[in-house]
Design an enzyme around this catalytic site. Structure first.
Site, PDB file in Angstrom:
ATOM      1  CD  GLU A 246      35.016 -20.914   7.629  1.00 56.54           C
ATOM      2  OE1 GLU A 246      36.264 -20.989   7.620  1.00 56.54           O
ATOM      3  OE2 GLU A 246      34.290 -21.564   6.876  1.00 56.54           O
ATOM      4  CG  ASP A 247      37.798 -18.108   5.565  1.00 56.43           C
ATOM      5  OD1 ASP A 247      36.776 -18.777   5.796  1.00 56.43           O
ATOM      6  OD2 ASP A 247      38.449 -18.232   4.504  1.00 56.43           O
TER       7      ASP A 247
ATOM      8  CG  ASP B 241      29.566 -17.178   0.573  1.00 58.00           C
ATOM      9  OD1 ASP B 241      29.136 -16.025   0.422  1.00 58.00           O
ATOM     10  OD2 ASP B 241      29.716 -17.957  -0.380  1.00 58.00           O
TER      11      ASP B 241
ATOM     12  NE  ARG C  91      45.461 -19.755   0.753  1.00 57.60           N
ATOM     13  CZ  ARG C  91      44.227 -20.237   0.950  1.00 57.60           C
ATOM     14  NH1 ARG C  91      43.451 -19.706   1.848  1.00 57.60           N
ATOM     15  NH2 ARG C  91      43.782 -21.250   0.249  1.00 57.60           N
TER      16      ARG C  91
END
Ligand code: IMP
Length: 179
Positions: free
Chosen positions: A101-102, A105, A167
């Protein structure tokens, strides 16, 4: 699309990211050293740069698959309801799986996705997030590996977007509005 004006201040350099990925991959290789094949699952779209760098540091037998879950859309607020927009091609029952995952949060996305994948009975399921914003957490979730803990800032670059832009920035930068 947003029409607010902003600048991007560098937060984590491309060099620092590369060094961190090397260190993380040493740990991942140790964890999965006995695997016959590791299914590396990228969460679209934000993880596509991270997963590309990660798999090139992982000299293990791997397979790459992707899964897309709904997240921010075009806004800056996370949604609590997670929907699967694109599922895996591969069946993962009895297999080793690493979810990539980036950013974690609120934690809703990755906790939902790992619960879903766990219900398919993989042999081992681990997760890695490049970035973590612990101060934003709404559900109790921590990835098995984290690249960097960051403060509550909106970030872009290295695959991560703001309204589909930025991006392609090679580093992680934080968005600062100028209007
Ligand atoms: P969570 O479900 O709140 O943990 O949200 C995770 C997803 O929200 C990430 O995969 C990103 O797509 C998005 N997100 C969270 N923080 C940021 C940010 O600072 N910039 C861009 N996208 C973000």
């Amino acid at each position: 699309m947003t029409d607010r004006t902003y600048v991007i201040d560098e937060m984590i350099s491309a060099k620092a990211i590369a060094a961190r990925i090397e260190a993380l991959c040493r740990e991942i290789k140790a964890e999965f050293s006995d695997t016959d094949k590791l299914v590396v699952v990228g969460l679209l779209r934000g993880s596509f740069v991270f997963i590309a760098d990660l798999v090139r540091e992982l000299d293990l037998p791997i397979e790459v698959d992707f899964l897309e879950a709904s997240s921010y859309g075009n806004a800056m607020e996370s949604s609590r309801e997670v929907r699967i927009l694109k599922d895996l091609r591969a069946a993962i029952e009895g297999r080793d799986v690493l979810v990539v995952e980036d950013i974690v949060d609120t934690g809703h996305t990755l906790s939902h996705v790992t619960r879903l994948l766990q219900s398919r009975n993989p042999k081992r399921l681990k997760s890695i997030a490049l970035l973590d914003k612990p101060s934003r957490r709404e559900v109790d979730f921590k990835a098995d590996w984290t690249g960097f803990e960051i403060p509550d800032e909106f970030v872009v670059g290295y695959g991560i977007d703001y309204a589909q832009r930025n991006r392609n920035l090679p580093h992680i930068g934080k968005v600062r509005f100028t209007d």
